[in-house]
Design a protein around this motif. Structure first.
Motif, PDB file in Angstrom:
ATOM      1  N   PRO A  96      -8.647   3.033  -3.390  1.00 24.66           N
ATOM      2  CA  PRO A  96      -8.700   2.475  -4.678  1.00 24.66           C
ATOM      3  C   PRO A  96      -7.264   1.911  -5.160  1.00 24.66           C
ATOM      4  CG  PRO A  96      -8.068   4.888  -4.638  1.00 24.66           C
ATOM      5  CD  PRO A  96      -8.335   4.510  -3.128  1.00 24.66           C
ATOM      6  N   THR A  97      -7.342   0.845  -6.043  1.00 22.76           N
ATOM      7  CA  THR A  97      -6.246   0.158  -6.509  1.00 22.76           C
ATOM      8  C   THR A  97      -5.472   1.380  -7.324  1.00 22.76           C
ATOM      9  OG1 THR A  97      -7.202  -0.357  -8.443  1.00 22.76           O
ATOM     10  CG2 THR A  97      -7.417  -1.747  -6.940  1.00 22.76           C
ATOM     11  N   ILE A 154       0.964  -1.251   0.040  1.00 23.08           N
ATOM     12  CA  ILE A 154      -0.066   0.061  -0.101  1.00 23.08           C
ATOM     13  C   ILE A 154       0.841   1.134   0.034  1.00 23.08           C
ATOM     14  CG2 ILE A 154      -2.131  -1.109   1.085  1.00 23.08           C
ATOM     15  CD1 ILE A 154      -1.079   0.036   3.696  1.00 23.08           C
ATOM     16  N   ILE A 155       0.324   2.091  -0.751  1.00 23.81           N
ATOM     17  CA  ILE A 155       1.250   3.675  -0.650  1.00 23.81           C
ATOM     18  C   ILE A 155       0.861   4.325   0.200  1.00 23.81           C
ATOM     19  CG2 ILE A 155       1.815   5.240  -2.269  1.00 23.81           C
ATOM     20  CD1 ILE A 155       1.491   3.364  -4.557  1.00 23.81           C
ATOM     21  N   VAL A 156       1.515   5.062   1.230  1.00 18.26           N
ATOM     22  CA  VAL A 156       0.916   5.714   2.214  1.00 18.26           C
ATOM     23  C   VAL A 156       1.837   6.961   2.611  1.00 18.26           C
ATOM     24  CG1 VAL A 156       0.478   3.534   3.486  1.00 18.26           C
ATOM     25  CG2 VAL A 156       2.555   4.702   4.103  1.00 18.26           C
ATOM     26  N   VAL A 157       0.911   8.035   3.144  1.00 17.30           N
ATOM     27  CA  VAL A 157       1.682   9.196   3.508  1.00 17.30           C
ATOM     28  C   VAL A 157       1.215   9.450   5.015  1.00 17.30           C
ATOM     29  CG1 VAL A 157       1.562  10.256   1.138  1.00 17.30           C
ATOM     30  CG2 VAL A 157      -0.331  10.704   2.632  1.00 17.30           C
ATOM     31  N   SER A 158       1.814  10.596   5.684  1.00 20.19           N
ATOM     32  CA  SER A 158       1.335  10.821   6.866  1.00 20.19           C
ATOM     33  C   SER A 158      -0.119  11.423   7.147  1.00 20.19           C
ATOM     34  CB  SER A 158       2.280  12.078   7.539  1.00 20.19           C
ATOM     35  OG  SER A 158       1.838  12.932   8.547  1.00 20.19           O
ATOM     36  N   GLY A 159      -0.631  11.327   7.804  1.00 18.66           N
ATOM     37  CA  GLY A 159      -2.129  11.462   8.161  1.00 18.66           C
ATOM     38  C   GLY A 159      -2.032  13.262   8.188  1.00 18.66           C
ATOM     39  N   GLU A 160      -0.983  13.881   8.489  1.00 12.97           N
ATOM     40  CA  GLU A 160      -0.838  15.287   8.189  1.00 12.97           C
ATOM     41  C   GLU A 160      -0.532  15.772   7.016  1.00 12.97           C
ATOM     42  OE1 GLU A 160      -1.362  17.366  11.028  1.00 12.97           O
ATOM     43  OE2 GLU A 160      -2.036  15.518  12.019  1.00 12.97           O
ATOM     44  N   SER A 161      -0.383  15.015   6.000  1.00 15.61           N
ATOM     45  CA  SER A 161       0.252  15.386   4.732  1.00 15.61           C
ATOM     46  C   SER A 161      -0.859  16.005   3.863  1.00 15.61           C
ATOM     47  CB  SER A 161       0.637  13.997   3.945  1.00 15.61           C
ATOM     48  OG  SER A 161       1.137  14.323   2.559  1.00 15.61           O
ATOM     49  N   ALA A 173      -3.466   4.423  -2.085  1.00 10.31           N
ATOM     50  CA  ALA A 173      -3.644   3.496  -3.004  1.00 10.31           C
ATOM     51  C   ALA A 173      -3.106   2.079  -2.713  1.00 10.31           C
ATOM     52  CB  ALA A 173      -3.108   3.554  -4.295  1.00 10.31           C
ATOM     53  N   ILE A 174      -3.866   1.078  -3.063  1.00  8.51           N
ATOM     54  CA  ILE A 174      -3.105  -0.411  -2.762  1.00  8.51           C
ATOM     55  C   ILE A 174      -2.759  -1.067  -4.293  1.00  8.51           C
ATOM     56  CG2 ILE A 174      -5.606  -1.522  -3.123  1.00  8.51           C
ATOM     57  CD1 ILE A 174      -4.945  -3.531  -1.116  1.00  8.51           C
TER      58      ILE A 174
END
Length: 215
Positions: free
Chosen positions: A131-132, A24-31, A117-118
């Protein structure tokens, strides 16, 4: 990676895949980045700081292949493991990271990490609103950790087929599905032929980025 072994891809015959755990592609919740399209746009001209659990780990490799296929540029912050990686991401010290759901589930629930995204063909039951990659940007990108069974090369094909069908039956059982769900791993099944094709693609991907994995 990059070491020598006494075996190669021809030393074994795939039987079945039983678990594919997509990145999964992630960022900070504050981004300020809220979608994958925004991340890709931001990474067109300036490399994004990408936190990994270490050089040549699966998450680092996923990022390298993503750059090859999608074009987004990354600068890497290699840490000393998944725990440190997630701390850097949740704290906003890195702009992006590739990981798996099981490793950051609690931080997602707390809103400290946002999933963009996943990297799978279908959405996850654990993240139904995510989403994918293909849904997000119109380009397919599938990558993740996989687990499966194989036997020594030369094993008769009828034996391979019997074992493959037996594993399919096991993975379809409610007990196994429940145990996997409790551990945060998705249950998947791919027969010998499909698992073999997936392994061949992964091997080709690894060959293509091999020079990037030499420190």
């Amino acid at each position: 990676l990059g070491g020598t072994t006494t075996y190669d891809m021809d030393s074994a015959t795939p039987i079945a895949e039983y678990c594919f755990d997509p990145e999964i592609i992630v960022v900070s919740g504050e981004s300020d980045i809220e979608t994958l399209a925004q991340l890709i746009e931001k990474g067109k001209d300036t490399p994004l700081l990408n936190s990994t659990p270490g050089f040549s780990t699966s998450h680092h490799i996923a990022s390298l292949i993503f750059t090859r296929d999608i074009g987004t540029q990354f600068e890497y912050m290699h840490t000393n493991g998944s725990s440190e990686q997630t701390v850097q991401l949740a704290g906003g010290h890195a702009e992006v990271g590739f990981t798996t759901y099981g490793g950051v589930a609690s931080l997602i629930d707390q809103g400290k990490i946002r999933v963009l995204a996943i990297c799978a063909d279908e959405r996850s039951v654990d993240l139904p609103d995510v989403p994918t990659v293909e849904e997000a940007i119109g380009q397919r990108f599938v990558y993740g950790a996989y687990r499966g069974f194989a036997v020594p090369a030369g094993t008769p094909d009828d034996v391979v087929q019997v074992l493959s069908k037996a594993i399919e039956k096991v993975m379809a059982s409610d007990t196994v599905k429940e145990q996997f769900a409790n551990s945060g791993f998705p249950v998947t099944y791919a027969n010998a032929e499909d698992f073999g094709a997936m392994l061949d693609k992964d091997y080709s991907d690894m060959e293509a980025i091999q020079d990037l994995l030499k420190e």
